[in-house]
Design a protein around this motif. Structure first.
Motif, short mmCIF file in Angstrom:
data_model
loop_
_atom_site.label_atom_id
_atom_site.label_comp_id
_atom_site.label_asym_id
_atom_site.label_seq_id
_atom_site.Cartn_x
_atom_site.Cartn_y
_atom_site.Cartn_z
N VAL A 187 -47.89 3.77 -51.25
CA VAL A 187 -47.73 5.06 -51.93
C VAL A 187 -46.50 5.05 -52.84
O VAL A 187 -46.52 5.62 -53.93
CB VAL A 187 -47.58 6.20 -50.90
CG1 VAL A 187 -47.39 7.53 -51.59
CG2 VAL A 187 -48.78 6.25 -50.01
N GLU A 188 -45.45 4.39 -52.38
CA GLU A 188 -44.20 4.40 -53.17
C GLU A 188 -44.42 3.87 -54.59
O GLU A 188 -43.90 4.42 -55.55
CB GLU A 188 -43.12 3.54 -52.49
CG GLU A 188 -42.55 4.11 -51.21
CD GLU A 188 -43.35 3.75 -49.97
OE1 GLU A 188 -44.52 3.31 -50.11
OE2 GLU A 188 -42.82 3.90 -48.86
N ARG A 189 -45.20 2.80 -54.71
CA ARG A 189 -45.45 2.24 -56.05
C ARG A 189 -46.25 3.22 -56.90
O ARG A 189 -45.98 3.40 -58.07
CB ARG A 189 -46.23 0.92 -55.93
CG ARG A 189 -45.47 -0.22 -55.26
CD ARG A 189 -46.30 -1.50 -55.30
NE ARG A 189 -46.30 -2.13 -56.60
CZ ARG A 189 -47.31 -2.87 -57.07
NH1 ARG A 189 -48.41 -3.05 -56.34
NH2 ARG A 189 -47.23 -3.43 -58.26
N VAL A 190 -47.24 3.86 -56.26
CA VAL A 190 -48.08 4.82 -57.01
C VAL A 190 -47.22 6.01 -57.45
O VAL A 190 -47.33 6.48 -58.59
CB VAL A 190 -49.26 5.30 -56.13
CG1 VAL A 190 -50.11 6.32 -56.89
CG2 VAL A 190 -50.12 4.11 -55.70
N THR A 191 -46.35 6.45 -56.57
CA THR A 191 -45.51 7.62 -56.88
C THR A 191 -44.68 7.39 -58.14
O THR A 191 -44.61 8.26 -59.01
CB THR A 191 -44.57 7.93 -55.68
OG1 THR A 191 -45.38 8.20 -54.55
CG2 THR A 191 -43.70 9.14 -55.97
N ILE A 194 -47.01 7.63 -61.12
CA ILE A 194 -47.58 8.98 -61.33
C ILE A 194 -46.51 9.94 -61.85
O ILE A 194 -46.78 10.80 -62.69
CB ILE A 194 -48.21 9.49 -60.00
CG1 ILE A 194 -49.56 8.81 -59.79
CG2 ILE A 194 -48.36 11.01 -59.99
CD1 ILE A 194 -50.65 9.18 -60.81
N GLU A 195 -45.29 9.76 -61.37
CA GLU A 195 -44.20 10.61 -61.86
C GLU A 195 -44.00 10.37 -63.37
O GLU A 195 -43.84 11.30 -64.15
CB GLU A 195 -42.92 10.30 -61.09
CG GLU A 195 -41.84 11.33 -61.33
CD GLU A 195 -40.70 11.26 -60.33
OE1 GLU A 195 -40.58 10.23 -59.63
OE2 GLU A 195 -39.91 12.22 -60.28
N PHE A 198 -46.96 12.01 -65.30
CA PHE A 198 -46.87 13.46 -65.47
C PHE A 198 -45.73 13.88 -66.40
O PHE A 198 -45.71 15.00 -66.88
CB PHE A 198 -46.75 14.16 -64.12
CG PHE A 198 -48.08 14.47 -63.48
CD1 PHE A 198 -48.91 15.45 -64.02
CD2 PHE A 198 -48.51 13.78 -62.36
CE1 PHE A 198 -50.14 15.74 -63.44
CE2 PHE A 198 -49.74 14.06 -61.78
CZ PHE A 198 -50.56 15.05 -62.32
N SER A 199 -44.77 12.98 -66.61
CA SER A 199 -43.66 13.36 -67.49
C SER A 199 -43.88 12.87 -68.93
O SER A 199 -43.05 13.10 -69.81
CB SER A 199 -42.33 12.83 -66.95
OG SER A 199 -42.31 11.43 -67.05
N GLY A 200 -45.00 12.21 -69.17
CA GLY A 200 -45.26 11.68 -70.51
C GLY A 200 -45.34 12.78 -71.56
O GLY A 200 -45.93 13.83 -71.32
N PRO A 238 -45.68 18.52 -70.16
CA PRO A 238 -45.11 17.43 -69.37
C PRO A 238 -44.17 17.95 -68.28
O PRO A 238 -43.39 18.86 -68.52
CB PRO A 238 -44.34 16.61 -70.41
CG PRO A 238 -45.01 16.92 -71.70
CD PRO A 238 -45.48 18.33 -71.60
N PHE A 239 -44.30 17.39 -67.09
CA PHE A 239 -43.46 17.79 -65.95
C PHE A 239 -42.28 16.83 -65.88
O PHE A 239 -42.48 15.63 -65.77
CB PHE A 239 -44.24 17.66 -64.64
CG PHE A 239 -45.44 18.58 -64.53
CD1 PHE A 239 -45.35 19.78 -63.85
CD2 PHE A 239 -46.67 18.22 -65.07
CE1 PHE A 239 -46.45 20.62 -63.72
CE2 PHE A 239 -47.78 19.05 -64.95
CZ PHE A 239 -47.66 20.25 -64.26
N ASN A 240 -41.08 17.37 -65.94
CA ASN A 240 -39.93 16.46 -65.98
C ASN A 240 -39.47 15.93 -64.64
O ASN A 240 -38.67 15.02 -64.58
CB ASN A 240 -38.74 17.13 -66.67
CG ASN A 240 -39.01 17.26 -68.15
OD1 ASN A 240 -39.77 16.46 -68.71
ND2 ASN A 240 -38.44 18.26 -68.78
N ARG A 241 -39.91 16.55 -63.57
CA ARG A 241 -39.54 16.09 -62.25
C ARG A 241 -40.68 16.37 -61.28
O ARG A 241 -41.48 17.28 -61.52
CB ARG A 241 -38.24 16.74 -61.76
CG ARG A 241 -37.92 18.06 -62.45
CD ARG A 241 -36.92 18.92 -61.76
NE ARG A 241 -35.62 18.35 -61.63
CZ ARG A 241 -34.53 18.74 -62.30
NH1 ARG A 241 -34.65 19.69 -63.20
NH2 ARG A 241 -33.37 18.20 -62.06
#
Ligand code: ATP
Ligand code: MG
Length: 393
Positions: A187-191, A194-195, A198-200, A238-241
């Motif tokens: 999951v850590e790699r996916v997170t 994905i973060e 979503f911030s793109g 875009p979500f910054n965090r």
């Protein structure tokens, strides 16, 4: 990253070469250099082994010796220096062969270029053309490359979201076909990916691909909440965090708790605290609109996030600067600034056992001070508490 860091990277390369090894800038930094974009981090690929690098530079941090990676610290910046990937397993002497083998193991053509200190680019897989055509395409067979490391499926999405690039047709088809392989990843790699997705800046583009491939059906939490992605508002930004992501989707489905998000996506305590702070403010906003207490409790670093989620979810445009100046005008900025503490209150009621009531009194005082019904003065506060004791009890 500054231009100075790039100059420093050239200096590092020259230094490595002086010792008789080959060294190149590689991957994302070459891509971003060609795109004239800000560089996130600088990677160097080299024929030197970690032990060699340790003898060349003063500050070397071993981060992944087994993968041939060390960090070189130079003018307070970290450079990831990795031995040509195939050199670790065999002792091929030809550096050019080794460089090409290294590049061929990279994910996408746009990330598979190397550049030397004179700016000469080694581009075996037409990365430059794909950059010009704004295409994300696997190096060699999509099936093999995506099977080899299914994280690349998500990386393709995140590059489309960051760069506004299209995904090559064969790559996209294979991403969709192999999407269930994502479940084998940590999951850590996916997170991390994905973060970034979503911030793109071009999140909307990335989301179109996420919807078309139905990759969300393989992602934690999203796989049980198809509507999160299927019915996304046109207003999405875009979500910054990660805490913005959690807060936004928590408004859509409040039954998924912050703790569940944190545990499922293995996120940090910082993200948990940020999410709780944001959600508290958003819920207060929903009921009472913008108000003094909301601004008081809202972390100053989360004002932008709050404004954004309010815009996305409630479709109301607040102005972050206004919120900030209103917050700065508050009588107190935290409980520490209140001229009363728990001990003072206990002394006022020596006959009572310690309990929740102390905190309740402080909260009432805090509110009265913030709304300017009471001066922030120790004597005045004590009088006020005694006066209001009946109500407080
Ligand atoms: P960013 O700008 O976010 O740093 P990046 O492309 O540099 O993007 P990194 O994760 O820093 O991405 O990786 C550096 C380089 O290593 C990539 O450009 C790519 O060449 C290679 N790489 C990274 N992850 C993978 C992977 N899963 N499979 C193959 N190559 C990878
Ligand atoms: Mg990078």
């Amino acid at each position: 990253m500054s231009d100075q860091s790039f100059e420093d990277a050239y200096a590092l390369i020259k230094q490595i070469k002086k010792h008789g090894f080959q060294a190149y800038l590689v991957g994302g930094c070459v891509r971003d250099y060609l795109l004239k974009k800000d560089i996130n981090d600088i990677d160097i690929t080299t024929s030197a082994f970690p032990e060699d690098i340790k003898t060349i530079f003063k500050k070397v941090i071993p981060v992944g010796i087994e993968h041939g990676t060390v960090i070189v610290r130079y003018n307070q910046v970290s450079y990831e220096v990795t031995t040509f990937r195939n050199l670790l397993n065999n002792d091929h002497k030809d550096d050019t062969v080794n460089l090409i083998a290294d590049l061929s193991k990279r994910d996408f053509t746009i990330n598979a270029m190397a550049m030397d200190e004179s700016g000469k680019i080694v581009d075996m897989f037409n990365g430059k053309t794909d950059i010009a055509n704004q295409i994300i395409k696997t190096v060699n067979s999509p099936y093999e490359r995506l099977m080899e490391d299914p994280l690349r499926i998500i990386r393709a999405l995140r590059f489309s979201s960051q760069l506004n690039f299209d995904i090559d047709r064969a790559t996209l088809k294979m991403m969709s076909e192999l999407k269930s392989e994502i479940n084998h990843l940590s999951v850590e790699r996916v997170t991390i990916e994905i973060e970034k997705f979503f911030s793109g800046t071009y999140l909307k583009k990335g989301l179109k691909y996420l919807q078309a491939t139905e990759i969300y059906k393989e992602l934690p939490i999203f796989k049980e909440n198809y509507h999160f992605i299927e019915h996304l508002s046109e207003n999405i930004q875009p979500f910054n965090r990660f805490s913005e992501i959690i807060s936004y989707f928590h408004l859509i489905n409040g039954t998924i708790t912050v703790n569940h998000w944190i545990n499922t996506w293995k996120l940090s305590n910082t993200i948990k605290n940020e999410s709780n702070n944001l959600i508290r403010a958003l819920k207060d906003y929903e009921i009472n609109g913008l108000n003094t207490l909301l601004l008081y409790h809202l972390d100053i670093n989360l004002i932008d996030s709050f404004v954004k989620v309010v815009d996305m979810y409630y479709k109301v445009k607040l102005i972050a600067e206004d919120l900030l100046s209103q917050k700065q005008l508050l009588v107190i900025s935290s409980r520490k600034e209140l001229n009363i503490n728990g001990n003072d209150i206990i002394k006022l009621f020596p006959h009572l056992n310690k309990g929740k009531w102390i905190n309740e009194i402080i909260e009432d005082v805090e509110k009265a001070v913030l709304y300017k019904q009471l001066k922030n003065n120790n004597y005045k506060i004590k009088e006020w508490i005694k006066c209001n004791r009946q109500e407080i009890n």
